[in-house]
Design a protein around this motif. Structure first.
Motif, PDB file in Angstrom:
ATOM      1  N   ALA A   1     -39.675  68.472  59.384  1.00  0.00           N
ATOM      2  CA  ALA A   1     -39.837  68.551  60.845  1.00  0.00           C
ATOM      3  C   ALA A   1     -38.583  68.060  61.548  1.00  0.00           C
ATOM      4  O   ALA A   1     -38.109  68.685  62.506  1.00  0.00           O
ATOM      5  N   SER A   2     -38.021  66.971  61.069  1.00  0.00           N
ATOM      6  CA  SER A   2     -36.801  66.432  61.674  1.00  0.00           C
ATOM      7  C   SER A   2     -35.659  67.433  61.556  1.00  0.00           C
ATOM      8  O   SER A   2     -34.899  67.644  62.499  1.00  0.00           O
ATOM      9  N   PHE A   3     -35.538  68.063  60.395  1.00  0.00           N
ATOM     10  CA  PHE A   3     -34.505  69.075  60.180  1.00  0.00           C
ATOM     11  C   PHE A   3     -34.677  70.238  61.146  1.00  0.00           C
ATOM     12  O   PHE A   3     -33.721  70.695  61.769  1.00  0.00           O
ATOM     13  N   CYS A   4     -35.922  70.703  61.292  1.00  0.00           N
ATOM     14  CA  CYS A   4     -36.198  71.815  62.219  1.00  0.00           C
ATOM     15  C   CYS A   4     -35.952  71.396  63.670  1.00  0.00           C
ATOM     16  O   CYS A   4     -35.381  72.167  64.452  1.00  0.00           O
TER      17      CYS A   4
ATOM     18  N   GLY B   1     -38.830  56.477  61.688  1.00  0.00           N
ATOM     19  CA  GLY B   1     -37.389  56.485  61.877  1.00  0.00           C
ATOM     20  C   GLY B   1     -36.592  55.861  60.747  1.00  0.00           C
ATOM     21  O   GLY B   1     -35.644  56.473  60.249  1.00  0.00           O
ATOM     22  N   PRO B   2     -36.949  54.656  60.310  1.00  0.00           N
ATOM     23  CA  PRO B   2     -36.157  54.039  59.237  1.00  0.00           C
ATOM     24  C   PRO B   2     -36.077  54.887  57.969  1.00  0.00           C
ATOM     25  O   PRO B   2     -35.025  54.981  57.340  1.00  0.00           O
ATOM     26  N   TYR B   3     -37.181  55.543  57.589  1.00  0.00           N
ATOM     27  CA  TYR B   3     -37.165  56.391  56.393  1.00  0.00           C
ATOM     28  C   TYR B   3     -36.206  57.557  56.573  1.00  0.00           C
ATOM     29  O   TYR B   3     -35.419  57.874  55.683  1.00  0.00           O
ATOM     30  N   LEU B   4     -36.303  58.209  57.721  1.00  0.00           N
ATOM     31  CA  LEU B   4     -35.424  59.343  57.988  1.00  0.00           C
ATOM     32  C   LEU B   4     -33.965  58.904  58.095  1.00  0.00           C
ATOM     33  O   LEU B   4     -33.070  59.566  57.571  1.00  0.00           O
ATOM     34  N   GLN B   5     -33.717  57.794  58.754  1.00  0.00           N
ATOM     35  CA  GLN B   5     -32.347  57.307  58.913  1.00  0.00           C
ATOM     36  C   GLN B   5     -31.729  56.958  57.564  1.00  0.00           C
ATOM     37  O   GLN B   5     -30.576  57.309  57.293  1.00  0.00           O
ATOM     38  N   HIS B   6     -32.485  56.304  56.706  1.00  0.00           N
ATOM     39  CA  HIS B   6     -31.967  55.957  55.383  1.00  0.00           C
ATOM     40  C   HIS B   6     -31.720  57.210  54.554  1.00  0.00           C
ATOM     41  O   HIS B   6     -30.766  57.269  53.771  1.00  0.00           O
ATOM     42  N   TYR B   7     -32.570  58.214  54.729  1.00  0.00           N
ATOM     43  CA  TYR B   7     -32.399  59.459  53.980  1.00  0.00           C
ATOM     44  C   TYR B   7     -31.154  60.208  54.459  1.00  0.00           C
ATOM     45  O   TYR B   7     -30.320  60.620  53.663  1.00  0.00           O
ATOM     46  N   TYR B   8     -31.021  60.375  55.763  1.00  0.00           N
ATOM     47  CA  TYR B   8     -29.897  61.133  56.315  1.00  0.00           C
ATOM     48  C   TYR B   8     -28.558  60.432  56.122  1.00  0.00           C
ATOM     49  O   TYR B   8     -27.530  61.080  55.964  1.00  0.00           O
ATOM     50  N   THR B   9     -28.542  59.118  56.157  1.00  0.00           N
ATOM     51  CA  THR B   9     -27.289  58.379  55.999  1.00  0.00           C
ATOM     52  C   THR B   9     -27.002  58.067  54.536  1.00  0.00           C
ATOM     53  O   THR B   9     -26.025  57.381  54.231  1.00  0.00           O
ATOM     54  N   LYS B  10     -27.861  58.573  53.656  1.00  0.00           N
ATOM     55  CA  LYS B  10     -27.710  58.398  52.212  1.00  0.00           C
ATOM     56  C   LYS B  10     -27.670  56.927  51.786  1.00  0.00           C
ATOM     57  O   LYS B  10     -26.991  56.557  50.840  1.00  0.00           O
TER      58      LYS B  10
ATOM     59  N   SER C   1     -34.455  71.325  68.957  1.00  0.00           N
ATOM     60  CA  SER C   1     -34.644  70.439  70.097  1.00  0.00           C
ATOM     61  C   SER C   1     -34.135  69.039  69.768  1.00  0.00           C
ATOM     62  O   SER C   1     -34.742  68.317  68.971  1.00  0.00           O
ATOM     63  N   GLN C   2     -33.034  68.676  70.391  1.00  0.00           N
ATOM     64  CA  GLN C   2     -32.472  67.346  70.163  1.00  0.00           C
ATOM     65  C   GLN C   2     -33.441  66.262  70.623  1.00  0.00           C
ATOM     66  O   GLN C   2     -33.560  65.215  70.005  1.00  0.00           O
ATOM     67  N   ARG C   3     -34.184  66.526  71.680  1.00  0.00           N
ATOM     68  CA  ARG C   3     -35.142  65.546  72.190  1.00  0.00           C
ATOM     69  C   ARG C   3     -36.242  65.270  71.169  1.00  0.00           C
ATOM     70  O   ARG C   3     -36.577  64.111  70.895  1.00  0.00           O
ATOM     71  N   LEU C   4     -36.806  66.319  70.568  1.00  0.00           N
ATOM     72  CA  LEU C   4     -37.861  66.124  69.569  1.00  0.00           C
ATOM     73  C   LEU C   4     -37.304  65.484  68.301  1.00  0.00           C
ATOM     74  O   LEU C   4     -37.957  64.639  67.678  1.00  0.00           O
ATOM     75  N   HIS C   5     -36.098  65.870  67.921  1.00  0.00           N
ATOM     76  CA  HIS C   5     -35.464  65.253  66.757  1.00  0.00           C
ATOM     77  C   HIS C   5     -35.284  63.751  66.992  1.00  0.00           C
ATOM     78  O   HIS C   5     -35.612  62.935  66.124  1.00  0.00           O
ATOM     79  N   ASN C   6     -34.768  63.377  68.157  1.00  0.00           N
ATOM     80  CA  ASN C   6     -34.564  61.962  68.476  1.00  0.00           C
ATOM     81  C   ASN C   6     -35.884  61.200  68.510  1.00  0.00           C
ATOM     82  O   ASN C   6     -35.952  60.047  68.081  1.00  0.00           O
TER      83      ASN C   6
END
Length: 112
Positions: free
Chosen positions: A22-25, A44-53, A30-35
Motif C-alpha cells: 500500500a505504501s509503495f502504491c 511507520g517505524p516498520y515501513l521506515q526501517h524497511y525503506y531505509t534498509k 498520492s504523496q499525502r496517503l503515503h505520508n
C-alpha cells in the motif's frame, strides 16, 4: 491498505506485506496517503526501517518466519491442486529468501 488493517485483528492474516505494498502504491499515486502511512504511529517505524534498509529486529524476524511457515504449510496441506501447491511453495521460498536478505537489527542496550 484495508487488507493490512484486517491483519491487525485477524492473527493469521499478514499485516506488514500489505502495508508495504500500500505504501509503495501510495508513493506512486498520492504523496499525502503515503505520508499518512509512512509516518503513522504504529506502522511507520516498520515501513521506515524497511525503506531505509535499517532492517528488522531478530524477534520480529523470528515471528515472521513462524507465521510464514505455519500459514504456508496449512495452505499447502489444504490445497487440493498440485499446481497450486507448487505455486505456494515457490512463493514461500521467495519470501524466505527476501526475509533472509533483510538486515537483522540489534536492540541498543541501555547502560546504567
Amino acid at each position: 491498505m484495508v487488507l493490512g488493517l484486517i491483519g491487525i485483528v485477524i492473527p493469521i492474516w499478514p499485516t506488514t506485506p500489505f502495508l508495504i505494498i500500500a505504501s509503495f502504491c501510495f508513493l506512486r499515486t498520492s504523496q499525502r496517503l503515503h505520508n499518512m502511512l509512512y509516518y503513522n504511529k504504529y506502522f511507520g517505524p516498520y515501513l521506515q526501517h524497511y525503506y531505509t534498509k535499517q532492517g528488522i529486529y531478530k524477534e520480529e524476524k523470528q515471528k515472521v518466519y513462524i507465521f510464514l511457515w505455519l500459514s504456508v504449510s496449512v495452505s499447502i496441506i489444504l490445497s487440493p491442486n498440485l499446481v497450486m501447491k507448487m505455486v505456494l511453495l515457490l512463493i514461500f521460498i521467495c519470501i524466505n529468501i527476501h526475509i533472509a536478505c533483510i538486515k537483522t537489527r540489534s536492540r541498543e542496550k541501555v547502560s546504567n
